[in-house]
Design a protein around this motif. Structure first.
Motif, short mmCIF file in Angstrom:
data_model
loop_
_atom_site.label_atom_id
_atom_site.label_comp_id
_atom_site.label_asym_id
_atom_site.label_seq_id
_atom_site.Cartn_x
_atom_site.Cartn_y
_atom_site.Cartn_z
N PRO A 32 43.25 32.61 40.83
CA PRO A 32 42.25 33.68 40.97
C PRO A 32 40.93 33.27 40.32
CG PRO A 32 44.36 34.58 40.27
CD PRO A 32 44.48 33.10 40.17
N ALA A 33 39.83 33.71 40.90
CA ALA A 33 38.50 33.33 40.40
C ALA A 33 38.27 33.71 38.94
CB ALA A 33 37.42 33.96 41.29
N PRO A 34 38.73 34.88 38.45
CA PRO A 34 38.47 35.22 37.04
C PRO A 34 39.12 34.28 36.03
CG PRO A 34 39.04 37.20 38.29
CD PRO A 34 39.35 36.02 39.17
N LEU A 35 40.15 33.53 36.46
CA LEU A 35 40.88 32.68 35.52
C LEU A 35 40.57 31.20 35.68
CD1 LEU A 35 44.43 34.33 35.57
CD2 LEU A 35 42.61 34.62 33.89
N ARG A 36 39.59 30.86 36.51
CA ARG A 36 39.34 29.44 36.78
C ARG A 36 38.68 28.71 35.62
NH1 ARG A 36 37.55 29.74 43.19
NH2 ARG A 36 39.63 30.39 43.92
N GLU A 37 38.02 29.41 34.74
CA GLU A 37 37.50 28.77 33.54
C GLU A 37 38.55 28.77 32.43
OE1 GLU A 37 34.77 27.10 32.76
OE2 GLU A 37 34.15 27.18 34.86
N LYS A 38 39.39 29.80 32.43
CA LYS A 38 40.39 29.91 31.37
C LYS A 38 41.44 28.81 31.46
CE LYS A 38 41.98 32.34 27.88
NZ LYS A 38 41.19 32.52 26.64
N THR B 162 48.95 32.79 37.62
CA THR B 162 48.26 31.68 38.27
C THR B 162 49.16 30.47 38.31
OG1 THR B 162 47.36 30.80 36.23
CG2 THR B 162 46.09 32.51 37.30
#
Length: 450
Positions: A379-385, A396
């Motif tokens: 998911p886009a919100p977790l791509r930096e995490k 994810t």
């Protein structure tokens, strides 16, 4: 010399203020000297008439004459001084023509009327003399003064003005350039030292504390910071050596003792946990190892390197294929790039059935390595995490396989950033994840060949 160094301002504000003040004083001094040496006062040879103060003074002196002969001598002296004044009887000049008189004539007439109380008006002088001023002395006598034109003012008004402006600009410009080099040069040295230390922590050269006081303070703080960071890196290296020595030995003994257990289920469980601990230890040491930036830059065929990685995964049964140019020469750290791509591909095969590794030269001359899979994606919100060490989100690309400890993408990002590039996580249509790693050209200017 010591006295001069003590008098030099130490702060940036005082230095800039001093430079501006010195430039202004030198410019004014030079301009005044040039005006005094090369620009003379107007005389009769210039044919220049007087301005409002001069006309008022000539008129007042003429009015103080006791006899007409004395008045003629005063006017003669004024004409020899450059004032083209003419004495005439009242009514000699026609009424002023407002459409033809100049603005300068009207302005001088207004000044004479308001400031000196002299009855003056703009008029057209006879004999094609052009614009002029008619000054009433008494009921029977008037004085005619030609009005100076703008061209006549050039030698005595515009030329000094232009000289002052040019002189000030030259002084301010040259002193500003000197100030920029004096003040900005230490800042450039600080920036270069910070960038060098960021790319090579082993660089132990200290920054010279020169320039203004504030820049010296920053240089001292940077030197102290570099010393502390160097000490932290040395402590980490010693810690890694201790972990490698102190933990591997008991793990080896534990594995040997576990193999002697007769209960198969208990033996397999213990050996499985020992393998997981060893794997976690190896991956953590790999992440903390400073070898990414210590490896020298060297030319490599990226196509062959990626094909080798795909072949290694294919030999163990994974569907990993290469798609790209047959040859692409690039300058990078080969072992570090291979480690980063291997980590990304290993992460892809855990969550997808088919993986494709692509290579191309993108915009800006960057070598773009793309690893695409057909897994569930991120998911886009977790791509930096997901780049954080030891991060594994349940929502994810679930780690249901039990492999990995959340360091693969962290290592890959450090490698790519160590090359001055970037790594991106993008959606793959219709399903899956695409990891794009962009590596810049060689800083020395070596061009890749396809």
């Amino acid at each position: 010399m010591r006295l001069f160094s003590r008098l030099v301002p130490r702060s940036v504000v005082s230095q800039i203020t001093g430079i501006v003040a010195v430039s202004m004083l030198l410019g004014i001094g030079l301009t005044g000297s040039v005006l005094f040496l090369f620009f003379r006062e107007p005389d009769a040879r210039d044919g220049v008439v007087l301005s409002a103060p001069g006309i008022a003074k000539v008129t007042q002196i003429f009015q103080s004459a006791a006899t007409p002969e004395e008045g003629d001598r005063i006017l003669d002296i004024a004409r020899r001084a450059g004032a083209g004044v003419i004495r005439a009887p009242a009514g000699f000049v026609a009424p002023p023509d407002g459409e033809r008189t100049s603005i300068l004539s009207s302005l001088i007439a207004y000044q004479l009327n308001t400031l000196w109380g002299i009855d003056a008006r703009a008029a057209i002088l006879p004999s094609d003399a052009g614009d002029g001023l008619v000054v009433r002395v008494d009921d029977h006598t008037i004085l005619l003064f030609p009005t100076p034109n703008w061209a006549g003012l050039w030698p005595f008004v515009l030329k000094p003005t232009v000289l002052i402006i040019v002189t000030m600009i030259v002084f301010v410009l040259f002193l500003s350039i000197y100030a920029v080099r004096w003040i900005i040069a230490p800042l450039s040295a600080l920036g270069a030292a910070a960038e060098s230390f960021g790319r090579s922590p082993d660089d132990d050269r200290l920054v010279h504390r020169r320039g203004p006081r504030e820049i010296g303070q920053v240089a001292g703080a940077l030197n102290d910071m570099r010393t502390r960071i160097r000490a932290l890196i040395d402590d980490r290296t010693r810690m890694l050596a201790a972990i490698s020595h102190d933990l591997r030995t008991p793990l080896t003994r534990l594995r040997l003792r576990a193999e002697r257990i007769r209960d198969p289920e208990l033996r397999d469980g213990i050996l499985h946990e020992v393998v997981r601990i060893s794997g976690m230890l190896d991956e953590t040491l790999e992440y903390l190892r400073p070898g990414t930036r210590e490896e020298p830059m060297s030319p490599v065929d990226l196509s062959s390197l990626l094909q080798t990685i795909c072949t290694e995964f294919g030999d163990v049964g994974h569907d990993v294929a290469y798609a790209g140019p047959p040859r692409l020469a690039w300058v990078c750290r080969p072992n570090a790039v291979a480690r980063a791509v291997t980590n990304v591909v290993d992460n892809a095969v855990q969550h997808g059935s088919a993986v494709r590794v692509g290579l191309r030269v993108g915009d800006g001359g960057l070598a773009e390595i793309e690893v695409a899979d057909d897994g569930p994606g991120i998911p886009a919100p977790l791509r930096e995490k997901v780049f954080d060490p030891f991060f594994k989100g349940d929502d994810t690309r679930s780690a249901a396989t039990g492999r990995g400890f959340g360091l693969g993408l962290s290592i890959a990002r450090d490698v790519v950033r160590g090359h001055g590039g970037r790594i991106e996580l993008l959606d793959r249509l219709p399903r899956g994840l695409l990891v794009r790693m962009s590596l810049p050209r060689n800083p020395s200017g070596v061009r890749p060949t396809i």
